[in-house]
Design a protein around this motif. Structure first.
Motif, PDB file in Angstrom:
ATOM      1  N   UNK A  38      -7.228   6.445   3.691  1.00 54.02           N
ATOM      2  CA  UNK A  38      -7.192   5.165   4.408  1.00 54.02           C
ATOM      3  C   UNK A  38      -6.354   4.152   3.641  1.00 54.02           C
ATOM      4  N   UNK A  39      -6.485   4.115   2.325  1.00 50.63           N
ATOM      5  CA  UNK A  39      -5.678   3.190   1.513  1.00 50.63           C
ATOM      6  C   UNK A  39      -4.205   3.533   1.634  1.00 50.63           C
ATOM      7  N   UNK A  40      -3.885   4.828   1.555  1.00 51.56           N
ATOM      8  CA  UNK A  40      -2.484   5.229   1.703  1.00 51.56           C
ATOM      9  C   UNK A  40      -1.962   4.909   3.092  1.00 51.56           C
ATOM     10  N   UNK A  41      -2.808   5.047   4.103  1.00 55.90           N
ATOM     11  CA  UNK A  41      -2.393   4.699   5.469  1.00 55.90           C
ATOM     12  C   UNK A  41      -2.066   3.212   5.558  1.00 55.90           C
ATOM     13  N   UNK A  42      -2.875   2.375   4.927  1.00 54.37           N
ATOM     14  CA  UNK A  42      -2.594   0.934   4.921  1.00 54.37           C
ATOM     15  C   UNK A  42      -1.295   0.606   4.202  1.00 54.37           C
ATOM     16  N   UNK A  43      -1.078   1.222   3.045  1.00 51.89           N
ATOM     17  CA  UNK A  43       0.168   0.992   2.302  1.00 51.89           C
ATOM     18  C   UNK A  43       1.383   1.469   3.103  1.00 51.89           C
ATOM     19  N   UNK A  44       1.245   2.616   3.757  1.00 58.50           N
ATOM     20  CA  UNK A  44       2.335   3.122   4.596  1.00 58.50           C
ATOM     21  C   UNK A  44       2.589   2.187   5.772  1.00 58.50           C
ATOM     22  N   UNK A  45       1.528   1.627   6.333  1.00 60.16           N
ATOM     23  CA  UNK A  45       1.697   0.669   7.419  1.00 60.16           C
ATOM     24  C   UNK A  45       2.492  -0.554   6.979  1.00 60.16           C
ATOM     25  N   UNK A  46       2.205  -1.030   5.774  1.00 60.22           N
ATOM     26  CA  UNK A  46       2.941  -2.184   5.245  1.00 60.22           C
ATOM     27  C   UNK A  46       4.405  -1.828   5.037  1.00 60.22           C
ATOM     28  N   UNK A  47       4.681  -0.681   4.415  1.00 65.27           N
ATOM     29  CA  UNK A  47       6.073  -0.248   4.197  1.00 65.27           C
ATOM     30  C   UNK A  47       6.792  -0.040   5.521  1.00 65.27           C
ATOM     31  N   UNK A 103      -6.492  10.438  22.178  1.00 62.48           N
ATOM     32  CA  UNK A 103      -6.967   9.062  22.049  1.00 62.48           C
ATOM     33  C   UNK A 103      -8.042   8.974  20.975  1.00 62.48           C
ATOM     34  N   UNK A 104      -8.982   9.907  20.966  1.00 64.96           N
ATOM     35  CA  UNK A 104     -10.031   9.858  19.951  1.00 64.96           C
ATOM     36  C   UNK A 104      -9.474  10.118  18.555  1.00 64.96           C
ATOM     37  N   UNK A 105      -8.445  10.905  18.456  1.00 64.39           N
ATOM     38  CA  UNK A 105      -7.818  11.128  17.145  1.00 64.39           C
ATOM     39  C   UNK A 105      -7.135   9.868  16.644  1.00 64.39           C
ATOM     40  N   UNK A 106      -6.497   9.147  17.523  1.00 62.11           N
ATOM     41  CA  UNK A 106      -5.811   7.920  17.110  1.00 62.11           C
ATOM     42  C   UNK A 106      -6.786   6.778  16.846  1.00 62.11           C
ATOM     43  N   UNK A 107      -8.010   6.889  17.323  1.00 57.22           N
ATOM     44  CA  UNK A 107      -8.997   5.847  17.087  1.00 57.22           C
ATOM     45  C   UNK A 107      -9.825   6.091  15.832  1.00 57.22           C
ATOM     46  N   UNK A 108      -9.417   7.046  15.004  1.00 56.49           N
ATOM     47  CA  UNK A 108     -10.095   7.241  13.722  1.00 56.49           C
ATOM     48  C   UNK A 108      -9.578   6.201  12.734  1.00 56.49           C
ATOM     49  N   UNK A 109     -10.233   6.099  11.597  1.00 57.13           N
ATOM     50  CA  UNK A 109      -9.972   5.020  10.643  1.00 57.13           C
ATOM     51  C   UNK A 109      -8.534   5.001  10.105  1.00 57.13           C
ATOM     52  N   UNK A 110      -8.028   6.116   9.619  1.00 56.17           N
ATOM     53  CA  UNK A 110      -6.723   6.121   8.956  1.00 56.17           C
ATOM     54  C   UNK A 110      -5.574   5.715   9.887  1.00 56.17           C
ATOM     55  N   UNK A 111      -5.453   6.276  11.091  1.00 61.41           N
ATOM     56  CA  UNK A 111      -4.363   5.825  11.957  1.00 61.41           C
ATOM     57  C   UNK A 111      -4.493   4.363  12.374  1.00 61.41           C
ATOM     58  N   UNK A 112      -5.726   3.900  12.556  1.00 59.71           N
ATOM     59  CA  UNK A 112      -5.916   2.502  12.941  1.00 59.71           C
ATOM     60  C   UNK A 112      -5.524   1.568  11.797  1.00 59.71           C
ATOM     61  N   UNK A 113      -5.854   1.930  10.572  1.00 63.24           N
ATOM     62  CA  UNK A 113      -5.457   1.118   9.411  1.00 63.24           C
ATOM     63  C   UNK A 113      -3.940   1.115   9.282  1.00 63.24           C
ATOM     64  N   UNK A 114      -3.313   2.272   9.490  1.00 65.13           N
ATOM     65  CA  UNK A 114      -1.854   2.336   9.466  1.00 65.13           C
ATOM     66  C   UNK A 114      -1.247   1.409  10.521  1.00 65.13           C
ATOM     67  N   UNK A 115      -1.741   1.499  11.748  1.00 62.91           N
ATOM     68  CA  UNK A 115      -1.187   0.691  12.835  1.00 62.91           C
ATOM     69  C   UNK A 115      -1.441  -0.794  12.623  1.00 62.91           C
ATOM     70  N   UNK A 116      -2.623  -1.150  12.141  1.00 66.18           N
ATOM     71  CA  UNK A 116      -2.914  -2.562  11.884  1.00 66.18           C
ATOM     72  C   UNK A 116      -2.047  -3.088  10.750  1.00 66.18           C
ATOM     73  N   UNK A 117      -1.903  -2.304   9.669  1.00 65.06           N
ATOM     74  CA  UNK A 117      -1.025  -2.708   8.565  1.00 65.06           C
ATOM     75  C   UNK A 117       0.410  -2.874   9.023  1.00 65.06           C
ATOM     76  N   UNK A 118       0.875  -1.941   9.847  1.00 64.52           N
ATOM     77  CA  UNK A 118       2.236  -2.019  10.384  1.00 64.52           C
ATOM     78  C   UNK A 118       2.416  -3.266  11.240  1.00 64.52           C
ATOM     79  N   UNK A 119       1.505  -3.471  12.191  1.00 63.42           N
ATOM     80  CA  UNK A 119       1.650  -4.604  13.116  1.00 63.42           C
ATOM     81  C   UNK A 119       1.527  -5.946  12.407  1.00 63.42           C
ATOM     82  N   UNK A 120       0.588  -6.071  11.483  1.00 59.98           N
ATOM     83  CA  UNK A 120       0.444  -7.338  10.760  1.00 59.98           C
ATOM     84  C   UNK A 120       1.654  -7.638   9.884  1.00 59.98           C
TER      85      UNK A 120
END
Length: 177
Positions: A38-47, A103-120
């Motif tokens: 999840x942390x790596x997903x957030x960092x990847x979202x930011x990058x 849809x259920x796969x994309x609603x798990x924690x890691x992809x959502x953190x990635x997408x939120x980090x990316x969008x923000x």
């Protein structure tokens, strides 16, 4: 021009995104969902947000990266699609089931953190650019792609239509000359 080195502007954020996504866990477990993924997903979202802000093109990788983090988070066994016994392949029920699984796969924690980090990150950088440079930053960076008529630029919504029309017009001129 097409031969310029402006693609290097995005090279480092995209490579950093891919590196952070691919770096292995310390324990070597490639399917474990957990805090590190999840942390790596957030960092990847930011990058990824930085890369898309710099150039719009990397946005095409967003769904693929989110799917990758979904697979890393839920594990290999739960990722596999197991056909149901009562639904025949190609049926509407099987299609709806497939959509539900994605849809259920994309609603798990890691992809959502990635997408939120990316969008923000993307929204924050774009908002900062608009704040400092005005509406021209938004126009030149994003909305310009929706109205341009250059048939060789595939981010124009008219890209394919203009490409075909110009080819047809060139043929018509050749026939009438």
């Amino acid at each position: 021009t097409r031969g310029s080195a402006e693609s290097l502007v995005v090279l480092l954020p995209v490579l950093l995104t891919l590196y952070l996504a691919e770096v292995d866990d310390d324990d070597g477990d490639n399917g474990a969902g957990g805090a590190e993924v999840v942390i790596r997903a957030g960092l990847c979202g930011i990058c990824h947000g930085v890369a898309v802000h710099a150039k719009l093109y990397p946005v095409i990788y967003t769904v693929s990266i989110a799917a990758y983090f979904s697979r890393r988070y839920i594990g290999e066994q739960r990722w596999a699609v197991v056909p149901t016994a009562n639904a025949r392949p190609g049926s509407i029920a099987e299609g709806w089931r497939f959509c539900y699984l994605w849809v259920t796969r994309f609603l798990t924690m890691a992809p959502m953190v990635f997408l939120i980090g990316f969008l923000l990150t993307f929204a924050g950088l774009t908002g900062a650019a608009v704040h400092y440079y005005g509406a021209e930053a938004l126009s030149e960076g994003l909305t310009y792609h929706f109205g341009r008529l250059d048939h060789r630029h595939n981010y124009s919504v008219y890209w394919y239509w203009i490409y075909l029309t110009r080819a047809r017009d060139a043929l018509a001129v050749g026939v009438t000359s």
